[in-house]
Scaffold this motif. Structure first.
Motif, PDB file in Angstrom:
ATOM      1  N   PRO A  23      -7.100   0.386   2.651  1.00  0.00           N
ATOM      2  CA  PRO A  23      -6.349  -0.707   3.258  1.00  0.00           C
ATOM      3  C   PRO A  23      -6.022  -0.405   4.712  1.00  0.00           C
ATOM      4  O   PRO A  23      -5.981   0.739   5.129  1.00  0.00           O
ATOM      5  CB  PRO A  23      -5.077  -0.792   2.419  1.00  0.00           C
ATOM      6  CG  PRO A  23      -4.895   0.570   1.848  1.00  0.00           C
ATOM      7  CD  PRO A  23      -6.273   1.154   1.710  1.00  0.00           C
ATOM      8  N   GLY A  51      -3.330  -4.695   4.624  1.00  0.00           N
ATOM      9  CA  GLY A  51      -3.687  -4.997   3.245  1.00  0.00           C
ATOM     10  C   GLY A  51      -5.082  -4.474   2.960  1.00  0.00           C
ATOM     11  O   GLY A  51      -5.700  -3.814   3.801  1.00  0.00           O
ATOM     12  N   CYS A  52      -5.589  -4.802   1.792  1.00  0.00           N
ATOM     13  CA  CYS A  52      -6.916  -4.343   1.372  1.00  0.00           C
ATOM     14  C   CYS A  52      -7.949  -5.451   1.575  1.00  0.00           C
ATOM     15  O   CYS A  52      -7.611  -6.593   1.895  1.00  0.00           O
ATOM     16  CB  CYS A  52      -6.886  -3.902  -0.087  1.00  0.00           C
ATOM     17  SG  CYS A  52      -6.570  -5.245  -1.252  1.00  0.00           S
ATOM     18  N   GLU A  55      -7.354  -8.612  -0.482  1.00  0.00           N
ATOM     19  CA  GLU A  55      -6.289  -9.438   0.073  1.00  0.00           C
ATOM     20  C   GLU A  55      -6.783 -10.203   1.300  1.00  0.00           C
ATOM     21  O   GLU A  55      -6.477 -11.399   1.468  1.00  0.00           O
ATOM     22  CB  GLU A  55      -5.074  -8.593   0.439  1.00  0.00           C
ATOM     23  CG  GLU A  55      -3.933  -9.411   0.990  1.00  0.00           C
ATOM     24  CD  GLU A  55      -2.680  -8.605   1.293  1.00  0.00           C
ATOM     25  OE1 GLU A  55      -1.748  -9.194   1.874  1.00  0.00           O
ATOM     26  OE2 GLU A  55      -2.619  -7.409   0.951  1.00  0.00           O
ATOM     27  N   ILE A 100      -5.164  -8.003 -10.490  1.00  0.00           N
ATOM     28  CA  ILE A 100      -4.756  -6.838  -9.724  1.00  0.00           C
ATOM     29  C   ILE A 100      -3.254  -7.024  -9.511  1.00  0.00           C
ATOM     30  O   ILE A 100      -2.831  -7.970  -8.845  1.00  0.00           O
ATOM     31  CB  ILE A 100      -5.503  -6.776  -8.376  1.00  0.00           C
ATOM     32  CG1 ILE A 100      -7.013  -6.679  -8.631  1.00  0.00           C
ATOM     33  CG2 ILE A 100      -4.997  -5.621  -7.525  1.00  0.00           C
ATOM     34  CD1 ILE A 100      -7.849  -6.887  -7.386  1.00  0.00           C
ATOM     35  N   ALA A 101      -2.446  -6.177 -10.101  1.00  0.00           N
ATOM     36  CA  ALA A 101      -0.993  -6.389 -10.149  1.00  0.00           C
ATOM     37  C   ALA A 101      -0.389  -6.641  -8.769  1.00  0.00           C
ATOM     38  O   ALA A 101       0.399  -7.567  -8.589  1.00  0.00           O
ATOM     39  CB  ALA A 101      -0.311  -5.205 -10.825  1.00  0.00           C
ATOM     40  N   ARG A 102      -0.762  -5.857  -7.780  1.00  0.00           N
ATOM     41  CA  ARG A 102      -0.189  -6.005  -6.449  1.00  0.00           C
ATOM     42  C   ARG A 102      -0.532  -7.353  -5.820  1.00  0.00           C
ATOM     43  O   ARG A 102       0.230  -7.907  -5.027  1.00  0.00           O
ATOM     44  CB  ARG A 102      -0.671  -4.865  -5.550  1.00  0.00           C
ATOM     45  CG  ARG A 102       0.006  -4.813  -4.195  1.00  0.00           C
ATOM     46  CD  ARG A 102      -0.535  -3.688  -3.336  1.00  0.00           C
ATOM     47  NE  ARG A 102      -1.891  -3.915  -2.877  1.00  0.00           N
ATOM     48  CZ  ARG A 102      -2.221  -4.775  -1.892  1.00  0.00           C
ATOM     49  NH1 ARG A 102      -1.302  -5.482  -1.303  1.00  0.00           N
ATOM     50  NH2 ARG A 102      -3.468  -4.896  -1.521  1.00  0.00           N
ATOM     51  N   LEU A 103      -1.691  -7.905  -6.178  1.00  0.00           N
ATOM     52  CA  LEU A 103      -2.139  -9.159  -5.581  1.00  0.00           C
ATOM     53  C   LEU A 103      -1.842 -10.381  -6.449  1.00  0.00           C
ATOM     54  O   LEU A 103      -2.119 -11.512  -6.031  1.00  0.00           O
ATOM     55  CB  LEU A 103      -3.638  -9.096  -5.284  1.00  0.00           C
ATOM     56  CG  LEU A 103      -4.073  -8.053  -4.264  1.00  0.00           C
ATOM     57  CD1 LEU A 103      -5.578  -8.090  -4.078  1.00  0.00           C
ATOM     58  CD2 LEU A 103      -3.354  -8.254  -2.942  1.00  0.00           C
TER      59      LEU A 103
END
Length: 165
Positions: A23, A51-52, A55, A100-103
């Motif tokens: 990221p 971000g990645c 994202e 994807i939990a974070r997204l």
């Protein structure tokens, strides 16, 4: 939202995102073509946060949809979205895999935006068919375009295309 050939008289979005490093800083790229086949708008923006790649891809799509909505196109015309990101297409294409939990909140936001459009279709395409959007995303970060790869070379996701009906 399904993957299928784009309907006649549709807006076409090619979107891509870059994170450097991954990221890292994110660049958003999109090419929007009108129903008559002419280039109508291009997006090449860097975000002010990190971000990645996934994202960045999602934010590029959302930025393109935002532009269409500002033009009053949400309810009027079908939209065909092309992305070389299989995660984006799987998550938003009707049959999402485990998120994807974070997204997850960002994907929820994108689903809400997509629901404001009358008819949206999402389709995965190989990277070599998304070069203009990738170039715009990379340019937003001050990066040179990627070297062109001939079809069938270096595209690991080629066999992972999923069609949804």
């Amino acid at each position: 939202m399904t993957a299928a050939p784009h309907p006649a008289a549709a807006w076409v979005i090619h979107c891509d995102g870059s994170a450097w490093p991954n990221p890292g800083r994110m660049g958003l790229g999109a090419v929007l073509t009108g129903p008559d086949g002419t280039l109508r708008h291009q997006i090449s923006e860097a975000t002010t946060f990190t971000g990645c790649n996934n994202e960045a891809e999602l934010r590029a799509l959302m930025r393109a949809l935002q532009w269409l909505a500002q033009q009053g196109m949400a309810a009027a015309t079908p939209v065909q979205v092309f992305s070389d990101n299989s995660v984006l297409v799987e998550q938003l294409g009707g049959h999402p895999a485990a998120p994807i939990a974070r997204l997850a909140p960002l994907f929820d936001e994108a689903r809400s935006v997509l629901q404001t459009f009358h008819n949206v279709r999402l389709q995965w395409i190989p990277r070599h068919r998304n070069g203009a959007a990738d170039t715009l995303a990379r340019a937003a970060l001050g990066l040179a375009p990627k070297a062109a790869m001939p079809p069938g070379h270096g595209d690991k996701k080629k066999n992972k295309q999923k069609k949804r009906h």
